[in-house]
Motif scaffolding. Structure first.
Motif, PDB file in Angstrom:
ATOM      1  N   ARG A   1       6.946  41.162-111.342  1.00 33.17           N
ATOM      2  CA  ARG A   1       6.212  41.719-110.227  1.00 33.17           C
ATOM      3  C   ARG A   1       6.164  40.703-109.113  1.00 33.17           C
ATOM      4  N   ILE A   2       6.307  41.034-107.937  1.00 33.35           N
ATOM      5  CA  ILE A   2       5.960  40.010-106.869  1.00 33.35           C
ATOM      6  C   ILE A   2       5.226  40.886-105.470  1.00 33.35           C
ATOM      7  N   THR A   3       4.465  40.143-105.095  1.00 39.00           N
ATOM      8  CA  THR A   3       3.613  40.656-103.954  1.00 39.00           C
ATOM      9  C   THR A   3       3.704  39.263-102.764  1.00 39.00           C
ATOM     10  N   VAL A   4       4.436  40.038-101.779  1.00 40.89           N
ATOM     11  CA  VAL A   4       4.618  38.973-100.685  1.00 40.89           C
ATOM     12  C   VAL A   4       3.797  39.434 -99.316  1.00 40.89           C
ATOM     13  N   GLU A   5       3.259  38.461 -98.803  1.00 42.20           N
ATOM     14  CA  GLU A   5       2.664  38.756 -97.362  1.00 42.20           C
ATOM     15  C   GLU A   5       3.233  37.537 -96.557  1.00 42.20           C
TER      16      GLU A   5
ATOM     17  N   ASP B   1       0.733  25.524 -91.000  1.00 43.72           N
ATOM     18  CA  ASP B   1       0.874  26.734 -90.458  1.00 43.72           C
ATOM     19  C   ASP B   1       1.340  27.422 -91.707  1.00 43.72           C
ATOM     20  N   LEU B   2       0.555  28.667 -92.219  1.00 35.58           N
ATOM     21  CA  LEU B   2       0.978  29.446 -93.317  1.00 35.58           C
ATOM     22  C   LEU B   2       1.999  30.530 -92.648  1.00 35.58           C
ATOM     23  N   ILE B   3       3.248  30.411 -93.366  1.00 33.03           N
ATOM     24  CA  ILE B   3       4.381  31.228 -92.965  1.00 33.03           C
ATOM     25  C   ILE B   3       4.153  32.545 -94.252  1.00 33.03           C
ATOM     26  N   ALA B   4       4.057  32.371 -95.556  1.00 34.87           N
ATOM     27  CA  ALA B   4       4.148  33.644 -96.220  1.00 34.87           C
ATOM     28  C   ALA B   4       3.490  32.972 -97.574  1.00 34.87           C
ATOM     29  N   THR B   5       2.830  34.048 -98.241  1.00 29.98           N
ATOM     30  CA  THR B   5       2.349  33.729 -99.824  1.00 29.98           C
ATOM     31  C   THR B   5       2.975  34.657-100.814  1.00 29.98           C
ATOM     32  N   ALA B   6       2.987  34.486-101.976  1.00 29.26           N
ATOM     33  CA  ALA B   6       3.501  35.276-102.999  1.00 29.26           C
ATOM     34  C   ALA B   6       2.567  35.151-104.222  1.00 29.26           C
ATOM     35  N   GLU B   7       2.535  36.350-104.767  1.00 25.96           N
ATOM     36  CA  GLU B   7       1.955  36.349-106.127  1.00 25.96           C
ATOM     37  C   GLU B   7       2.791  36.796-106.947  1.00 25.96           C
ATOM     38  N   VAL B   8       3.048  36.139-108.123  1.00 23.82           N
ATOM     39  CA  VAL B   8       4.083  36.399-108.961  1.00 23.82           C
ATOM     40  C   VAL B   8       3.834  36.549-110.522  1.00 23.82           C
ATOM     41  N   GLU B   9       4.508  37.707-111.288  1.00 26.56           N
ATOM     42  CA  GLU B   9       4.069  37.617-112.736  1.00 26.56           C
ATOM     43  C   GLU B   9       5.750  37.369-113.242  1.00 26.56           C
TER      44      GLU B   9
END
Length: 148
Positions: A74-78, A114-122
């Protein structure tokens, strides 16, 4: 010098792995902005080099009995800001948990402050048939000192 010691593989600062990434023409769309799916590649490079520099060898895992690898479950990207051609980015990787067959990983891509993107990964450890397998002791031990 082994792969784990080369500057191209990034560096650890406590529980945080930092990997420099340059945005190339091939990473962008016709406007010079990074194509959204290419952030997944940047995150993958960050996880791979974090594991490598922590002492986890993908090659050794493939030679294990049974052969093992990792798959993103699973991956959630913002996406916060666009990255552009020639930007110098940093991929931050932080292992939050590693137990059973799974690893929980938090990642960020930054351009300076500067924050470009984040990800939560399983990610899951799997055999060649795609069945989940317990993380090998060597992997759990290598990540124990890196868990946040």
């Amino acid at each position: 010098m082994s792969d784990a010691q080369t500057p191209e593989a990034g560096r650890w600062t406590g529980p945080l792995h930092l990997l420099p990434v340059r945005v190339y023409y091939e990473d962008t769309d016709f406007t010079g902005v990074v194509y959204y799916a290419n952030y997944l590649k940047f995150f993958e490079r960050g996880r791979t080099d974090a594991l490598r520099t922590a002492g986890v060898s993908h090659e050794q895992l493939l030679r294990a009995d049974p052969p093992l690898g990792f798959a993103v479950r699973r991956i959630t990207v913002e996406y916060a800001l666009p990255a552009r051609i020639d930007d110098a980015l940093t991929v931050e990787t932080r292992f939050l948990e590693a137990r059973g067959a799974r690893m929980a990983i938090a990642q960020r891509i930054l351009r300076g402050d500067d924050l470009i993107a984040t990800a939560e990964v399983e990610a899951a450890c799997i055999d060649l048939d795609g069945r989940p397998r317990r993380l090998p002791k060597s992997v759990s031990q290598a990540l124990a000192a890196r868990l946040d």
